[in-house]
Write a protein that holds these residues in place. Structure first.
Motif, mmCIF file in Angstrom:
data_model
loop_
_atom_site.group_PDB
_atom_site.id
_atom_site.type_symbol
_atom_site.label_atom_id
_atom_site.label_comp_id
_atom_site.label_asym_id
_atom_site.label_seq_id
_atom_site.Cartn_x
_atom_site.Cartn_y
_atom_site.Cartn_z
ATOM 1 N N LYS A 13 0.700 -1.182 0.031
ATOM 2 C CA LYS A 13 -0.042 0.087 0.173
ATOM 3 C C LYS A 13 0.684 1.425 -0.036
ATOM 4 O O LYS A 13 0.298 2.498 -0.262
ATOM 5 C CB LYS A 13 -1.001 0.079 1.044
ATOM 6 C CG LYS A 13 -2.092 -0.861 1.209
ATOM 7 C CD LYS A 13 -2.766 -0.962 2.622
ATOM 8 C CE LYS A 13 -4.005 -2.073 2.602
ATOM 9 N NZ LYS A 13 -4.750 -1.929 3.808
ATOM 10 N N ASN A 14 2.169 1.187 0.394
ATOM 11 C CA ASN A 14 3.024 2.406 0.503
ATOM 12 C C ASN A 14 3.175 2.775 -1.021
ATOM 13 O O ASN A 14 3.078 2.219 -1.937
ATOM 14 C CB ASN A 14 4.404 1.922 0.921
ATOM 15 C CG ASN A 14 4.236 1.723 2.272
ATOM 16 O OD1 ASN A 14 3.297 2.039 3.063
ATOM 17 N ND2 ASN A 14 5.274 0.799 2.988
ATOM 18 N N MET A 15 3.479 4.155 -1.039
ATOM 19 C CA MET A 15 3.381 4.952 -2.382
ATOM 20 C C MET A 15 4.738 4.761 -2.999
ATOM 21 O O MET A 15 5.496 5.707 -3.043
ATOM 22 C CB MET A 15 2.996 6.353 -2.255
ATOM 23 C CG MET A 15 1.620 6.536 -2.111
ATOM 24 S SD MET A 15 0.644 5.855 -3.312
ATOM 25 C CE MET A 15 -0.752 5.038 -2.289
ATOM 26 N N ASN A 16 5.217 3.559 -3.243
ATOM 27 C CA ASN A 16 6.475 3.134 -3.906
ATOM 28 C C ASN A 16 6.533 3.475 -5.397
ATOM 29 O O ASN A 16 5.482 3.258 -6.031
ATOM 30 C CB ASN A 16 6.941 1.537 -3.370
ATOM 31 C CG ASN A 16 7.230 1.502 -2.034
ATOM 32 O OD1 ASN A 16 7.601 2.371 -1.371
ATOM 33 N ND2 ASN A 16 6.539 0.533 -1.486
ATOM 34 N N PHE A 17 7.815 3.682 -5.791
ATOM 35 C CA PHE A 17 7.841 3.931 -7.460
ATOM 36 C C PHE A 17 7.733 2.427 -8.021
ATOM 37 O O PHE A 17 7.622 2.135 -8.914
ATOM 38 C CB PHE A 17 9.357 4.243 -7.560
ATOM 39 C CG PHE A 17 9.249 5.834 -7.067
ATOM 40 C CD1 PHE A 17 8.328 6.715 -7.156
ATOM 41 C CD2 PHE A 17 10.667 6.224 -6.293
ATOM 42 C CE1 PHE A 17 8.438 8.037 -6.557
ATOM 43 C CE2 PHE A 17 10.690 7.307 -5.773
ATOM 44 C CZ PHE A 17 9.623 8.420 -6.078
ATOM 45 N N VAL A 18 7.857 1.340 -7.195
ATOM 46 C CA VAL A 18 7.986 0.039 -7.905
ATOM 47 C C VAL A 18 6.630 -0.620 -7.609
ATOM 48 O O VAL A 18 6.443 -0.833 -6.093
ATOM 49 C CB VAL A 18 9.054 -0.909 -7.394
ATOM 50 C CG1 VAL A 18 9.050 -2.237 -7.891
ATOM 51 C CG2 VAL A 18 10.434 -0.124 -7.907
ATOM 52 N N ILE A 19 5.917 -1.136 -8.317
ATOM 53 C CA ILE A 19 4.727 -1.822 -8.147
ATOM 54 C C ILE A 19 4.752 -3.050 -8.282
ATOM 55 O O ILE A 19 5.033 -3.793 -9.408
ATOM 56 C CB ILE A 19 3.164 -1.149 -8.855
ATOM 57 C CG1 ILE A 19 3.148 0.304 -8.637
ATOM 58 C CG2 ILE A 19 2.252 -2.054 -8.613
ATOM 59 C CD1 ILE A 19 2.350 1.080 -9.794
ATOM 60 N N ILE A 133 -6.380 -0.603 -9.916
ATOM 61 C CA ILE A 133 -6.692 0.556 -10.639
ATOM 62 C C ILE A 133 -6.870 1.683 -9.796
ATOM 63 O O ILE A 133 -6.431 2.780 -10.100
ATOM 64 C CB ILE A 133 -7.885 0.411 -11.714
ATOM 65 C CG1 ILE A 133 -7.541 -0.769 -12.607
ATOM 66 C CG2 ILE A 133 -8.341 1.758 -12.047
ATOM 67 C CD1 ILE A 133 -8.967 -0.801 -13.590
ATOM 68 N N ILE A 134 -7.827 1.669 -8.585
ATOM 69 C CA ILE A 134 -8.023 2.694 -7.670
ATOM 70 C C ILE A 134 -6.515 2.998 -7.170
ATOM 71 O O ILE A 134 -6.176 4.162 -6.907
ATOM 72 C CB ILE A 134 -9.110 2.160 -6.647
ATOM 73 C CG1 ILE A 134 -10.388 2.125 -7.426
ATOM 74 C CG2 ILE A 134 -8.736 3.247 -5.464
ATOM 75 C CD1 ILE A 134 -11.365 1.664 -6.513
ATOM 76 N N PHE A 135 -5.782 1.959 -6.669
ATOM 77 C CA PHE A 135 -4.437 2.272 -6.013
ATOM 78 C C PHE A 135 -3.466 2.962 -7.069
ATOM 79 O O PHE A 135 -3.007 4.079 -6.619
ATOM 80 C CB PHE A 135 -3.668 0.764 -5.739
ATOM 81 C CG PHE A 135 -2.342 0.876 -5.386
ATOM 82 C CD1 PHE A 135 -2.266 1.226 -4.084
ATOM 83 C CD2 PHE A 135 -1.454 1.009 -6.313
ATOM 84 C CE1 PHE A 135 -0.571 1.376 -3.691
ATOM 85 C CE2 PHE A 135 -0.105 1.031 -5.992
ATOM 86 C CZ PHE A 135 0.409 1.231 -4.745
ATOM 87 N N LYS A 136 -3.509 2.836 -8.238
ATOM 88 C CA LYS A 136 -2.744 3.489 -9.121
ATOM 89 C C LYS A 136 -3.056 4.910 -9.252
ATOM 90 O O LYS A 136 -2.316 6.150 -9.277
ATOM 91 C CB LYS A 136 -2.886 2.739 -10.528
ATOM 92 C CG LYS A 136 -1.823 1.472 -10.776
ATOM 93 C CD LYS A 136 -1.777 1.126 -12.119
ATOM 94 C CE LYS A 136 -0.817 -0.098 -12.198
ATOM 95 N NZ LYS A 136 -0.470 -0.484 -13.702
ATOM 96 N N ARG A 137 -4.467 5.094 -9.341
ATOM 97 C CA ARG A 137 -4.851 6.555 -9.252
ATOM 98 C C ARG A 137 -4.311 7.328 -8.119
ATOM 99 O O ARG A 137 -4.102 8.524 -7.954
ATOM 100 C CB ARG A 137 -6.545 6.612 -9.365
ATOM 101 C CG ARG A 137 -6.842 5.893 -10.600
ATOM 102 C CD ARG A 137 -6.464 6.662 -11.838
ATOM 103 N NE ARG A 137 -6.877 8.108 -11.941
ATOM 104 C CZ ARG A 137 -6.495 8.786 -12.893
ATOM 105 N NH1 ARG A 137 -5.671 8.426 -13.860
ATOM 106 N NH2 ARG A 137 -6.896 10.120 -12.834
#
Length: 226
Positions: A13-19, A133-137
């Motif tokens: 859930k952390n806003m990391n650059f690597v998904i 998709i919501i996570f990416k937004r």
């Protein structure tokens, strides 16, 4: 029922650059997908024919501004989907995917996502895709909000620290860092020079990625003020 779809871990859930590791449940239906292999350095454009699941390797997700400038937005790794936007809305946009390592992917055909029988059989996968998709937004909102509110050296340090911490084999160049944040090459060069002068990092090239002091790098990554 697939039990691992609904709750992403706190790390995910952390806003990391690597998904990565956010769509592992799709491996349960991997028999419905077609396997593809890509070599390091290959670049493909966003398409409307499939959603891809990475099982091995990493890619960068980039967009192109009207000026033609490239912007790297994030990286995608194992057990994560990509190209879902192009597939779901049948759109070939100004998007490209560069394979940063030799990569194995599985392509789920676009008609699968409008197949009522498939959705009924695997509703948990539809939920997982919606959450993803919501996570990416949310990531994009976070990324944009913080992009101009931090010192360039903090932004550079953060991406280097995240890649080093994950030890995933992604190596990015000075140009890649500039493309990621929209920073001038001279600005990136000054930030890297300062980190080298303080013996925090070593060589940062397409083939070499040296971090001597992760702790100091993390300190720089936490700087917030302009």
């Amino acid at each position: 029922m697939i039990d691992t779809c609904y709750n992403f871990s706190e790390k995910q859930k952390n806003m990391n650059f690597v998904i990565e590791e956010m769509n592992a449940c799709w491996n349960a239906v991997i028999h419905l997908a077609k396997s593809h292999s890509f070599s390091k350095g290959q670049v493909v454009d966003q398409a409307d024919d499939a959603v891809y699941l990475i099982t091995k390797g990493y890619i960068s997700y980039s967009c192109y501004l009207h000026s033609g400038e490239k912007r790297i937005l994030y990286f995608v790794g194992p057990n994560a989907l990509f190209n879902e936007a192009g597939c779901m809305i049948k759109h070939k946009g100004r998007i490209s995917f560069e394979f940063l390592t030799d990569t194995q992917v599985y392509a789920f055909p676009s008609d699968l996502f409008t197949d009522v029988d498939f959705v009924r059989s695997y509703p948990e996968l539809s939920i997982n895709l919606s959450q993803y998709i919501i996570f990416k937004r949310t990531y994009f909102s976070h990324f944009t909000a913080n992009l101009f509110n931090r010192k360039p050296i903090a932004r550079v340090a953060e991406i280097l620290f995240q890649l080093h911490e994950r030890k995933n084999g992604i190596i990015i160049s000075q140009q890649d860092i500039g493309n990621f944040f929209g920073l001038h090459q001279m600005t990136v060069s000054r930030a890297l020079s300062q980190l080298r002068d303080e013996n925090i990092i070593g060589k940062i090239t397409k083939n070499n990625f040296e971090v001597f002091s992760p702790e100091r790098l993390a300190e720089y990554a936490q700087w917030e003020k302009i």
